[in-house]
Structures are given as structure tokens and as C-alpha cells.
Design a protein around this motif. Structure first.
Motif, PDB file in Angstrom:
ATOM      1  N   GLN A 180       7.827   5.797   7.269  1.00 56.12           N
ATOM      2  CA  GLN A 180       9.034   6.597   7.409  1.00 56.12           C
ATOM      3  C   GLN A 180       9.097   7.255   8.778  1.00 56.12           C
ATOM      4  OE1 GLN A 180       9.350   9.381   4.188  1.00 56.12           O
ATOM      5  NE2 GLN A 180       9.011   7.846   2.609  1.00 56.12           N
ATOM      6  N   GLY A 181      10.329   7.550   9.217  1.00 57.43           N
ATOM      7  CA  GLY A 181      10.523   8.291  10.451  1.00 57.43           C
ATOM      8  C   GLY A 181      10.145   7.493  11.683  1.00 57.43           C
ATOM      9  N   PHE A 182       9.682   8.209  12.702  1.00 64.30           N
ATOM     10  CA  PHE A 182       9.284   7.584  13.953  1.00 64.30           C
ATOM     11  C   PHE A 182       7.919   6.928  13.788  1.00 64.30           C
ATOM     12  CE2 PHE A 182      11.763  11.462  15.175  1.00 64.30           C
ATOM     13  CZ  PHE A 182      12.929  10.789  15.505  1.00 64.30           C
ATOM     14  N   SER A 196      14.668   1.654  21.300  1.00 60.16           N
ATOM     15  CA  SER A 196      14.713   2.882  20.503  1.00 60.16           C
ATOM     16  C   SER A 196      16.146   3.290  20.193  1.00 60.16           C
ATOM     17  CB  SER A 196      13.990   4.007  21.247  1.00 60.16           C
ATOM     18  OG  SER A 196      12.628   3.689  21.446  1.00 60.16           O
ATOM     19  N   LYS A 198      17.309   1.237  17.399  1.00 59.52           N
ATOM     20  CA  LYS A 198      16.645   1.567  16.136  1.00 59.52           C
ATOM     21  C   LYS A 198      17.027   2.942  15.610  1.00 59.52           C
ATOM     22  CE  LYS A 198      12.111   1.689  13.908  1.00 59.52           C
ATOM     23  NZ  LYS A 198      10.650   1.525  14.066  1.00 59.52           N
ATOM     24  N   TYR A 199      17.090   3.949  16.513  1.00 57.69           N
ATOM     25  CA  TYR A 199      17.289   5.333  16.080  1.00 57.69           C
ATOM     26  C   TYR A 199      18.664   5.903  16.414  1.00 57.69           C
ATOM     27  CZ  TYR A 199      12.179   5.099  15.735  1.00 57.69           C
ATOM     28  OH  TYR A 199      10.893   4.744  15.426  1.00 57.69           O
ATOM     29  N   PRO A 211      20.292   8.913  21.772  1.00 59.68           N
ATOM     30  CA  PRO A 211      19.440  10.105  21.870  1.00 59.68           C
ATOM     31  C   PRO A 211      20.162  11.264  22.539  1.00 59.68           C
ATOM     32  CG  PRO A 211      18.983   8.654  23.699  1.00 59.68           C
ATOM     33  CD  PRO A 211      20.049   7.967  22.875  1.00 59.68           C
ATOM     34  N   TRP A 241      14.837  12.028  20.145  1.00 65.89           N
ATOM     35  CA  TRP A 241      15.432  11.875  18.824  1.00 65.89           C
ATOM     36  C   TRP A 241      14.743  12.856  17.875  1.00 65.89           C
ATOM     37  CZ3 TRP A 241      14.201   8.149  22.229  1.00 65.89           C
ATOM     38  CH2 TRP A 241      15.167   7.184  22.561  1.00 65.89           C
ATOM     39  N   GLU A 242      15.451  13.292  16.859  1.00 72.47           N
ATOM     40  CA  GLU A 242      14.890  14.205  15.867  1.00 72.47           C
ATOM     41  C   GLU A 242      15.166  13.678  14.463  1.00 72.47           C
ATOM     42  OE1 GLU A 242      15.341  18.603  17.734  1.00 72.47           O
ATOM     43  OE2 GLU A 242      17.221  17.460  17.596  1.00 72.47           O
ATOM     44  N   LYS A 243      14.145  13.732  13.630  1.00 72.45           N
ATOM     45  CA  LYS A 243      14.282  13.408  12.206  1.00 72.45           C
ATOM     46  C   LYS A 243      13.629  14.553  11.442  1.00 72.45           C
ATOM     47  CE  LYS A 243      14.434   8.330  12.346  1.00 72.45           C
ATOM     48  NZ  LYS A 243      15.741   8.189  11.678  1.00 72.45           N
TER      49      LYS A 243
END
Length: 243
Positions: free
Chosen positions: A45-47, A164, A167-168, A171, A186-188
Motif C-alpha cells: 500500500q501507499g508509496f 511517479s 502512478k501517483y 505532485p 506526493w502525500e498519502k
């Protein structure tokens, strides 16, 4: 010659993309019971870095698999932790929540504060045909979860930025160093993944990639506080019973 150079550049880009997309799955398992069948993660999960994400757990198998990708490592336990990057005050200005975690990890100040962690360091990842020049990975010895990843890379790592973003998503970003350096992030939840590009002392383009697993860091700090209070209470009771 131009064709050879182009092929080399393409190869490095592929390696960068592979590292961030985590195309290789790492087996997860308990290092205390390596006799158990090692299963592949259902999806970190996440980064992530080489499929190691916030819910992953460190094990002997994970270390072995990382060595196959990044080369030989140096391992240490009971480590100090320095989350700071670039220059003094950088985290305080741009990432105050991470700066607060750094403060807690190093309290009280001007003392060597060690934590029950496993640190893996890779200095020869270039020889494994990766763009990474230095890799440092911290894991909690209590939860075995990742805490902080710091990866330095050469100019070939530019492909990681594009990967990135795909994918995310887009930014947040800002410039620093008189506008000559840039950080995208990026923040999750509370976790942060950042990529900084800047010129090093040799005036070469360099990239710093960091993953701050803030939830896991906070969990470790709370566990340490509970343990510290229990030890203090034990000492207090022992002192009272001595007379």
C-alpha cells in the motif's frame, strides 16, 4: 556511437521505472521463522520502493532479495535517525509534520538517541545497473515495518519523475536554492514521497528520493514511550522496595 548511447539511456530509464513501479515482488515473512513458506505480497500500500510499502514487513528474505537488486549491503541495529535533508530548516519550512517527527526522534537534543531499528545501506547499486548511487533503508525492529527510505541517484533518475506522476498523479512542487533546485512531492495520509533535483558539489545533476512513512514512525515512537514509562515505573518500584 549515438545508437549505443541511446540504448544505454533507454536501459537506465527502464531500470528507474522498474524500481518505482515495483515490478519485482519481494517475499514477506518473519525473520524469526524463515522455515515458513514465503508468499508474495498481495500489493503493498501507499508509496513503495521495490514493492516495499507502509504495510510491508522486513525479513531475511526481503534483505536477500534487495541484495540481488542493489548489491551487497551494510546492516546495523540500534541506530540514530536523521530525517533532515538538503539544508537546516528545510523540513521545518516545507514539511513541518516530518520536522516534528525528526525532533521527537532526536529528543533530548545534543544526545545520541538510538532506536530499535534495522538499517540497510547500499553503496554499490550502480554496479547492479541501477541509477542509484546510495540507498539507505530503515525498518522498525518492533513492527518490522519500513520507517524511512533515502535514495540518491544520478541524472538517469529523471525518468522516475514521469513514472511517479503516472502512478501517483500530479505532485505539489516548489523551487529552492535560488531557483536552481526543485522538489516534487506526493502525500498519502501522513506519508510523504518526495523527489528533489539539484546540482551537487561537482555541479552534476543529482536526485534525492525520500519516503517518510510517518504513520509507522509515529507508531514506533509511541511504542518507545510506553516502554520507557514501564521501565521508569519498574525502577521506581525497585527503589521503594529496597528500604
Amino acid at each position: 556511437m549515438a545508437r549505443t548511447h541511446l540504448l544505454k539511456g533507454h536501459f537506465f530509464s527502464v531500470m528507474c521505472i522498474a524500481a518505482i513501479l515495483m515490478s519485482v515482488s519481494l517475499p514477506l515473512g518473519c525473520s524469526r521463522d524463515e522455515s515458513r513458506p514465503q508468499t508474495k505480497p498481495s500489493g503493498a500500500q501507499g508509496f513503495t520502493f521495490f514493492d516495499l510499502g507502509t504495510t510491508s514487513q522486513y525479513s531475511h528474505s526481503v534483505r536477500k532479495d534487495l541484495s540481488q537488486k542493489l548489491g551487497s549491503d551494510a546492516i546495523s541495529q540500534k541506530n540514530t535517525m536523521d530525517l533532515s535533508i538538503h539544508y537546516q530548516g528545510f523540513l521545518e519550512k516545507h514539511f513541518p509534520a516530518i520536522a516534528e517527527l525528526h525532533r521527537r526522534l532526536n529528543w533530548p537534543p545534543r544526545r545520541r538517541v538510538e532506536h530499535d531499528t534495522t538499517k540497510l545501506v547500499y553503496r554499490d547499486a550502480r554496479r547492479q545497473d541501477t541509477p542509484f548511487t546510495y540507498v539507505e533503508l530503515f525498518f522498525s525492529d518492533d513492527s518490522r515495518k519500513p520507517l524511512f527510505f533515502s535514495i540518491t541517484a544520478g541524472p538517469e533518475a529523471a525518468a522516475i519523475v514521469d513514472t511517479s506522476i503516472k502512478k501517483y498523479g500530479s505532485p505539489k512542487e516548489f523551487e529552492w536554492g535560488e531557483g536552481k533546485s526543485r522538489t516534487r512531492f506526493w502525500e498519502k495520509g501522513r506519508d510523504v514521497f518526495l523527489i528533489s533535483s539539484f546540482k551537487n558539489r561537482r555541479n552534476d545533476l543529482e536526485y534525492l528520493l525520500c519516503i517518510y512513512f510517518a504513520e509507522n514512525l509515529d507508531e514506533m515512537l509511541k511504542t518507545e514511550e510506553v516502554r520507557r514509562l514501564a521501565e521508569e515505573e519498574k525502577i521506581r518500584k525497585t527503589g521503594k522496595s529496597a528500604f
